[in-house]
Design an enzyme around this catalytic site. Structure first.
Site, short mmCIF file in Angstrom:
data_model
loop_
_atom_site.label_atom_id
_atom_site.label_comp_id
_atom_site.label_asym_id
_atom_site.label_seq_id
_atom_site.Cartn_x
_atom_site.Cartn_y
_atom_site.Cartn_z
N SER A 1 38.15 34.50 36.93
CA SER A 1 39.47 33.88 36.73
C SER A 1 39.59 33.25 35.34
O SER A 1 38.60 32.74 34.78
CB SER A 1 39.63 32.80 37.80
OG SER A 1 40.64 31.89 37.43
N TYR B 1 37.17 25.15 41.81
CA TYR B 1 37.46 26.59 41.81
C TYR B 1 36.97 27.23 40.52
O TYR B 1 36.28 28.26 40.54
CB TYR B 1 38.97 26.81 41.98
CG TYR B 1 39.38 28.25 41.83
CD1 TYR B 1 39.01 29.20 42.77
CD2 TYR B 1 40.13 28.68 40.72
CE1 TYR B 1 39.38 30.54 42.63
CE2 TYR B 1 40.49 30.01 40.57
CZ TYR B 1 40.12 30.93 41.53
OH TYR B 1 40.48 32.26 41.39
P1 NAD Z 1 43.92 36.19 48.64
O1 NAD Z 1 43.63 34.89 49.31
O2 NAD Z 1 45.23 36.81 48.90
O3 NAD Z 1 42.77 37.23 48.99
C1 NAD Z 1 41.44 36.85 49.25
C2 NAD Z 1 41.05 37.47 50.58
O4 NAD Z 1 39.67 37.17 50.81
C3 NAD Z 1 41.82 36.90 51.77
O5 NAD Z 1 42.42 37.95 52.52
C4 NAD Z 1 40.77 36.16 52.60
O6 NAD Z 1 41.02 36.25 54.01
C5 NAD Z 1 39.49 36.87 52.19
N1 NAD Z 1 38.30 36.03 52.31
C6 NAD Z 1 38.17 34.73 51.92
N2 NAD Z 1 36.93 34.29 52.19
C7 NAD Z 1 36.26 35.33 52.75
C8 NAD Z 1 34.94 35.49 53.24
N3 NAD Z 1 34.08 34.48 53.21
N4 NAD Z 1 34.58 36.70 53.76
C9 NAD Z 1 35.47 37.73 53.79
N5 NAD Z 1 36.74 37.63 53.35
C10 NAD Z 1 37.13 36.45 52.82
O7 NAD Z 1 43.71 35.96 47.07
P2 NAD Z 1 44.13 36.86 45.81
O8 NAD Z 1 45.17 36.13 45.07
O9 NAD Z 1 44.36 38.26 46.24
O10 NAD Z 1 42.79 36.78 44.95
C11 NAD Z 1 41.79 37.81 45.01
C12 NAD Z 1 40.65 37.42 44.08
O11 NAD Z 1 41.12 37.33 42.74
C13 NAD Z 1 40.01 36.08 44.41
O12 NAD Z 1 38.62 36.18 44.16
C14 NAD Z 1 40.65 35.14 43.41
O13 NAD Z 1 39.83 34.03 43.14
C15 NAD Z 1 40.79 36.06 42.21
N6 NAD Z 1 41.85 35.65 41.28
C16 NAD Z 1 43.14 35.66 41.67
C17 NAD Z 1 44.14 35.28 40.79
C18 NAD Z 1 45.60 35.27 41.19
O14 NAD Z 1 46.42 34.89 40.35
N7 NAD Z 1 45.98 35.69 42.37
C19 NAD Z 1 43.79 34.87 39.49
C20 NAD Z 1 42.46 34.85 39.11
C21 NAD Z 1 41.48 35.28 40.03
#
Ligand code: NAD
Length: 343
Positions: free
Chosen positions: A136, A162
């Site tokens: 991130s 985070y």
């Molecule tokens: P999201 O919450 O929609 O998706 C994450 C998924 O992981 C969820 O469906 C959740 O149920 C699952 N999950 C959480 N803990 C788990 C575990 N222990 N075992 C199995 N599944 C698990 O989030 P997102 O926005 O799609 O983000 C996806 C990734 O990208 C994450 O790692 C997030 O940190 C990273 N990220 C997202 C953004 C953003 O702007 N959305 C920016 C930077 C990084």
């Protein structure tokens, strides 16, 4: 220019498959002809029904298999890897979000750091050698004035659990590359948006508020800016990364910024969003939140060079697509409740 992805993955594991970005990646991998397994534990951060609907289309494919479970559960991972025969893993499962991580730092570190350790350790045991890790932009911390953010910058000043957990995940990746030759790519995503965006994120929250004529709660004076990145561009970067990992180019350990390279101030975002919705926003100003960084801005030169990555969707177009998706969802739920007589 260096060569870009040549070898394509056939069998891929996506962790966090039911989430916002994960479900888009699953759709893309299926469209490319891959066999895709998705792991998700449907954590309670937002409703299960939303995550299930994210995977509605994927579930129709015979090449997709969803396994419900937790990446921290070694026995579960061993079972999945034993059967799955993966060539590559895209690791997106995490406890996302700055504010929730301040409220529950234990959960954040346990899931984002220990979960990553369990995953790479299982990869090592089962000889799966390519990992794209969702890092991130938050790892850059609060650093006004030094822009754009480059992968060569020192990132030892995280300002939220985070951010620290994502940086720790990158370091775990480095260790497994160094010790075991795991080809690890940490992709630093910059504020991702688009259809299915998490309901806790600004664009989704603001749209909900504007649509129902409620005030938008705007933290700070509105000058805080973000490098908003459209989800299809992020998915394209992950796809190219998996190809690069499999083709064996480069050292096998890389950190890449995946952004749009066009920071947008919050005030401007609200203006563009209101334009896309065609409604007047009501703005309620609140003090800036702890853990928030004033600005994110991606230098994407390295991703361009290494992956041939080029963000394709400008914010105006991306917001229009988000709003169209949001309105269609809303219409579906209205129709459903009208049919049930609960409207
Ligand atoms: P999201 O919450 O929609 O998706 C994450 C998924 O992981 C969820 O469906 C959740 O149920 C699952 N999950 C959480 N803990 C788990 C575990 N222990 N075992 C199995 N599944 C698990 O989030 P997102 O926005 O799609 O983000 C996806 C990734 O990208 C994450 O790692 C997030 O940190 C990273 N990220 C997202 C953004 C953003 O702007 N959305 C920016 C930077 C990084």
């Amino acid at each position: 220019m260096r060569s870009h992805a040549k070898k394509l993955p056939e069998r891929v594991l996506v962790t966090g498959a039911a989430g916002f970005i994960g479900s888009h990646l699953v759709d893309r991998l299926l469209a490319e002809g891959c066999v895709v397994w998705g792991i998700d534990n449907f954590d309670s951060f937002y409703p299960r029904s939303v995550k299930e609907s994210n995977l509605e289309e994927a579930q129709r494919s015979l090449r997709f298999r969803l396994v419900e479970g937790d990446i921290r559960d070694e026995a579960f991972l061993a079972e999945v890897f034993g059967e799955g025969q993966f060539q590559a893993v895209a690791h997106l499962a995490a406890r996302p979000g700055v504010r929730p991580s301040i409220e529950a730092p234990d959960d954040c570190f346990d899931c984002n750091v220990m979960g990553t350790v369990r995953l790479v350790e299982t990869m090592r045991r089962f000889g799966v050698n390519v990992l794209a890790f969702a890092s991130s932009s938050s790892v850059y911390g609060a650093r006004e004035g030094r822009e754009p953010f480059s992968e060569d910058d020192v990132v030892d000043g995280p300002v939220s659990p985070y951010a620290a957990s994502k940086r720790a995940g990158e370091l775990v990746c480095h260790t497994y590359w160094h010790l075991h030759g795991l080809r690890c790519y940490s992709l630093r995503f910059f504020t991702v948006y688009g259809p299915r965006q998490r309901p806790d994120l600004a664009i989704h929250k603001f749209t909900r508020a504007i649509q129902s004529a409620r005030p938008i709660q705007l933290y700070g004076d509105g000058s805080m800016s973000r490098d908003y990145t459209y989800v299809d561009d992020v998915v394209e970067a992950v796809w190219r990364t998996l190809g690069r990992g499999l083709s064996g180019d480069g050292s096998g350990y890389e950190i890449l910024n995946i952004g749009a390279s066009r920071p947008v101030p919050l005030n401007e975002l609200v203006r563009l969003l209101a334009e896309a919705i065609n409604a007047e926003p009501i703005v309620e100003r609140l003090p800036a939140q702890p853990g928030d960084v004033p600005r994110t801005s991606a230098d994407i030169a390295r991703a361009r060079e290494v992956l041939g990555y080029e963000p394709k969707t400008p914010i105006e177009e991306g917001l229009r697509r988000f709003v169209a998706w949001y309105l269609a969802q809303h219409e579906v739920s209205l129709t459903a409740s009208a049919k049930l007589g609960t409207g």
